[in-house]
Write an enzyme that holds these catalytic residues in place. Structure first.
Site, mmCIF file in Angstrom:
data_model
loop_
_atom_site.group_PDB
_atom_site.id
_atom_site.type_symbol
_atom_site.label_atom_id
_atom_site.label_comp_id
_atom_site.label_asym_id
_atom_site.label_seq_id
_atom_site.Cartn_x
_atom_site.Cartn_y
_atom_site.Cartn_z
ATOM 1 N N SER A 63 33.998 29.818 46.511
ATOM 2 C CA SER A 63 35.333 29.240 46.375
ATOM 3 C C SER A 63 36.047 29.244 47.711
ATOM 4 O O SER A 63 35.744 30.059 48.596
ATOM 5 C CB SER A 63 36.141 30.054 45.351
ATOM 6 O OG SER A 63 37.523 29.854 45.493
ATOM 7 N N THR A 74 37.249 23.995 33.547
ATOM 8 C CA THR A 74 36.293 24.574 32.612
ATOM 9 C C THR A 74 36.908 24.613 31.218
ATOM 10 O O THR A 74 38.117 24.411 31.040
ATOM 11 C CB THR A 74 35.906 25.997 33.033
ATOM 12 O OG1 THR A 74 37.075 26.828 32.951
ATOM 13 C CG2 THR A 74 35.375 26.024 34.460
ATOM 14 N N TYR A 80 39.427 38.991 44.193
ATOM 15 C CA TYR A 80 38.874 37.632 44.142
ATOM 16 C C TYR A 80 38.476 37.148 45.535
ATOM 17 O O TYR A 80 37.353 36.697 45.760
ATOM 18 C CB TYR A 80 39.895 36.674 43.532
ATOM 19 C CG TYR A 80 39.400 35.240 43.443
ATOM 20 C CD1 TYR A 80 38.667 34.814 42.339
ATOM 21 C CD2 TYR A 80 39.666 34.326 44.455
ATOM 22 C CE1 TYR A 80 38.207 33.504 42.243
ATOM 23 C CE2 TYR A 80 39.206 33.014 44.371
ATOM 24 C CZ TYR A 80 38.482 32.615 43.272
ATOM 25 O OH TYR A 80 38.023 31.323 43.200
ATOM 26 N N LYS A 133 34.636 36.404 46.996
ATOM 27 C CA LYS A 133 34.204 35.062 47.400
ATOM 28 C C LYS A 133 33.758 35.032 48.856
ATOM 29 O O LYS A 133 32.771 34.389 49.205
ATOM 30 C CB LYS A 133 35.320 34.052 47.155
ATOM 31 C CG LYS A 133 35.675 33.878 45.688
ATOM 32 C CD LYS A 133 34.463 33.521 44.837
ATOM 33 C CE LYS A 133 34.842 33.315 43.385
ATOM 34 N NZ LYS A 133 33.671 33.047 42.513
#
Length: 256
Positions: free
Chosen positions: A86, A133, A98, A102
């Site tokens: 990402s 999604t 996060y 990544k």
């Protein structure tokens, strides 16, 4: 991780030791990231690290180890490993675990590419854009989309980007294009964006849209990442091909 090891043993048994493609895409922290909203890392329990990175990073490493063992046994060796990452690996996005996870995937892919290069096994870190999604759509429909904004992009712009994002199939098209490219090894160790691949390989999303790369100035203007009087008018006339070079994006985020 015993189940992961057993899976690759099953693959080896059923396919006579052959494995051509590994795509690491499993992730388990969307709900956690959304529900934590604007909490800082020190306002959350430290166990959030494991929720974010056990499946999204640790498991990717395990799968790469077992896949590489199969791919390098072949003579001549070949294979391709694609790790879904990402733009959060470039600079702050959502929360601390996060971004760390990544960026770790991107570095892991680059370093694995070094050790697998003599075997001609290709390793790529793939950056989709915001992806609609099933879970993201469900959260958005219930008005619970509460992703913390980045330091540069407002919360409103972040939600706009996700709600107009690419389909899950678009990344699949990018992967097919890479895996059928006879010269794909030229990309080993690199970060690639699905939007850029759509342009270079000539495919669009399942609804016919041409997905813009986050490097595109048109993307930044359209999604209010860059906003000033007349920005939307300029976005209308701005061609997709005007982009920020990847090296410049990286240089702008360097800590050196």
């Amino acid at each position: 991780m015993t189940q992961v090891k057993n899976l690759f043993e099953q693959i080896e048994h059923e396919n006579e030791g052959n494995l051509d493609i590994l795509v690491n895409n499993a992730y388990a922290a969307v709900q956690t990231i959304s529900s934590s909203g604007n909490k800082t890392f020190f306002e959350q329990e430290p166990e959030v690290w494991d929720i974010v990175n056990n499946v999204g990073l640790r498991n990717h490493y395990y799968c790469c180890v077992y896949a590489a063992r199969l791919m390098t046994k072949r003579q001549p060796s070949r294979g391709i490993i694609i790790n879904i990452s990402s733009i959060g690996g470039l600079r702050y996005l959502f929360n601390v675990p996060y971004g760390v996870g990544k960026e770790a995937i991107d570095r892991m892919s680059a370093d694995m590419a070094v050790e697998l290069d003599p075997f001609r096994v290709t390793v790529i870190s793939l950056w989709p854009g915001a992806v609609k999604t099933e879970l993201i759509t469900k959260i958005a429909d219930s008005n619970e989309l509460n992703f913390k904004r980045s330091t540069e992009v407002t919360e409103e712009a972040t939600q706009k980007i996700f709600l107009s994002g690419e389909s899950i199939e678009f990344s699949g098209k990018a992967i097919v294009a890479l895996c059928t490219d006879q010269k794909v090894h030229r990309f080993t160790g690199k970060i690639l964006m699905t939007g850029d691949l759509g342009e270079s390989y000539g495919f669009s999303d399942v609804d016919g849209r041409h997905i813009m790369s986050p490097r595109s100035l048109k993307f930044a203007l359209t999604n209010d990442v860059v906003k000033f009087p007349g920005s939307q008018t300029l976005a209308y006339w701005m061609p997709n091909c005007i982009k920020v070079p990847g090296w410049l994006m990286s240089a702008a985020c360097t800590r050196l």
